[in-house]
Design a protein around this motif. Structure first.
Motif, mmCIF file in Angstrom:
data_model
loop_
_atom_site.group_PDB
_atom_site.id
_atom_site.type_symbol
_atom_site.label_atom_id
_atom_site.label_comp_id
_atom_site.label_asym_id
_atom_site.label_seq_id
_atom_site.Cartn_x
_atom_site.Cartn_y
_atom_site.Cartn_z
ATOM 1 N N UNK A 132 0.979 -1.193 -0.094
ATOM 2 C CA UNK A 132 0.011 0.204 0.041
ATOM 3 C C UNK A 132 0.983 1.363 -0.244
ATOM 4 N N UNK A 133 1.884 1.176 0.696
ATOM 5 C CA UNK A 133 3.040 2.617 0.728
ATOM 6 C C UNK A 133 3.521 2.513 -0.711
ATOM 7 N N UNK A 134 4.025 1.610 -1.298
ATOM 8 C CA UNK A 134 4.502 1.379 -2.421
ATOM 9 C C UNK A 134 3.246 2.158 -3.574
ATOM 10 N N UNK A 135 2.179 1.638 -3.348
ATOM 11 C CA UNK A 135 1.030 1.917 -4.108
ATOM 12 C C UNK A 135 1.077 3.592 -4.124
ATOM 13 N N UNK A 136 0.779 4.075 -2.842
ATOM 14 C CA UNK A 136 0.627 5.470 -2.723
ATOM 15 C C UNK A 136 1.690 6.524 -3.204
ATOM 16 N N UNK A 137 2.901 5.799 -3.033
ATOM 17 C CA UNK A 137 4.033 6.667 -3.329
ATOM 18 C C UNK A 137 4.107 6.822 -5.211
ATOM 19 N N UNK A 138 3.754 5.475 -5.750
ATOM 20 C CA UNK A 138 3.890 5.544 -7.066
ATOM 21 C C UNK A 138 2.831 6.618 -7.828
ATOM 22 N N UNK A 139 1.821 6.762 -6.901
ATOM 23 C CA UNK A 139 0.701 7.909 -7.564
ATOM 24 C C UNK A 139 1.518 9.083 -7.769
ATOM 25 N N UNK A 140 2.315 9.408 -6.976
ATOM 26 C CA UNK A 140 3.184 10.646 -7.271
ATOM 27 C C UNK A 140 3.936 10.662 -8.342
ATOM 28 N N UNK A 141 4.641 9.442 -8.854
ATOM 29 C CA UNK A 141 5.383 9.711 -9.767
ATOM 30 C C UNK A 141 4.572 9.122 -11.168
ATOM 31 N N UNK A 142 3.462 8.602 -11.200
ATOM 32 C CA UNK A 142 2.776 8.263 -12.613
ATOM 33 C C UNK A 142 2.225 9.536 -13.332
ATOM 34 N N UNK A 143 2.115 10.649 -12.510
ATOM 35 C CA UNK A 143 1.671 11.739 -13.163
ATOM 36 C C UNK A 143 0.441 11.808 -13.872
ATOM 37 N N UNK B 181 2.898 3.908 -13.860
ATOM 38 C CA UNK B 181 1.511 3.712 -14.050
ATOM 39 C C UNK B 181 1.406 2.119 -13.769
ATOM 40 N N UNK B 182 1.968 1.216 -14.651
ATOM 41 C CA UNK B 182 1.980 -0.058 -14.561
ATOM 42 C C UNK B 182 2.567 -0.593 -12.805
ATOM 43 N N UNK B 183 3.752 0.045 -12.289
ATOM 44 C CA UNK B 183 3.835 -0.241 -10.910
ATOM 45 C C UNK B 183 2.650 0.245 -10.165
ATOM 46 N N UNK C 46 -0.353 0.160 -10.673
ATOM 47 C CA UNK C 46 -1.693 -0.903 -10.867
ATOM 48 C C UNK C 46 -1.196 -2.392 -10.179
ATOM 49 N N UNK C 47 0.045 -2.603 -10.197
ATOM 50 C CA UNK C 47 0.488 -3.953 -9.722
ATOM 51 C C UNK C 47 0.620 -3.796 -8.201
ATOM 52 N N UNK C 48 1.123 -2.741 -7.875
ATOM 53 C CA UNK C 48 1.212 -2.581 -6.168
ATOM 54 C C UNK C 48 -0.105 -2.329 -5.610
ATOM 55 N N UNK C 49 -0.881 -1.666 -6.244
ATOM 56 C CA UNK C 49 -2.476 -1.525 -5.791
ATOM 57 C C UNK C 49 -3.144 -2.917 -5.637
ATOM 58 N N UNK C 50 -3.120 -3.541 -6.634
ATOM 59 C CA UNK C 50 -3.577 -5.058 -6.953
ATOM 60 C C UNK C 50 -3.102 -6.033 -5.902
ATOM 61 N N UNK C 51 -1.750 -5.784 -5.644
ATOM 62 C CA UNK C 51 -1.237 -6.668 -4.726
ATOM 63 C C UNK C 51 -1.419 -6.484 -3.143
ATOM 64 N N UNK C 52 -1.616 -4.901 -3.135
ATOM 65 C CA UNK C 52 -1.696 -4.782 -1.870
ATOM 66 C C UNK C 52 -3.372 -5.398 -1.241
ATOM 67 N N UNK C 53 -4.376 -5.045 -2.150
ATOM 68 C CA UNK C 53 -5.685 -5.722 -2.098
ATOM 69 C C UNK C 53 -5.551 -7.009 -1.637
#
Length: 106
Positions: free
Chosen positions: A13-24, A32-34, A36-43
């Motif tokens: 979940x931390x990786x998901x939230x941080x990646x939101x900053x970078x996917x613009x 953006x791929x990261x 989606x993957x980290x969000x799905x993995x978290x859930x």
């Protein structure tokens, strides 16, 4: 095992939230791929943890890990405020997470 899965879900979940900053706004492919993957993995990991942990406790701990982790990363990586009120607030979240863990009876 449920607590280990929940910790892993919180880290994802931390990786998901941080990646939101970078996917613009999902305009950059690999961030953006990261996301989606980290969000799905978290859930997915949260879903597995819920097989053995109570919903309310697991969800609160999961969101708490995410909130604390992102706040700490924000301080170090994005130079966000680290004043005493912010640090104290993070500590209150940690205290709540620990309290929920300590009151969970297996």
């Amino acid at each position: 095992m449920g607590w280990i899965l929940l910790l892993a879900a919180g880290c994802a979940e931390i990786m998901f939230a941080i990646s939101l900053k970078y996917n613009e706004g999902f305009s950059r492919l690999w961030p953006s791929v990261f996301t989606c993957i980290s969000g799905a993995g978290s859930f997915y990991l949260l879903m597995l943890a819920l097989k053995t942990l109570p919903l309310g406790t697991a969800y609160a701990v999961w969101t708490g890990i995410g909130a604390v982790g992102v706040a700490i990363v924000g301080i170090f990586l994005f130079k966000e405020s680290a004043d005493w009120i912010r640090i104290a607030s993070i500590m209150f979240i940690v205290i709540g997470i620990v309290g929920l863990k300590l009151t969970h009876v297996e």
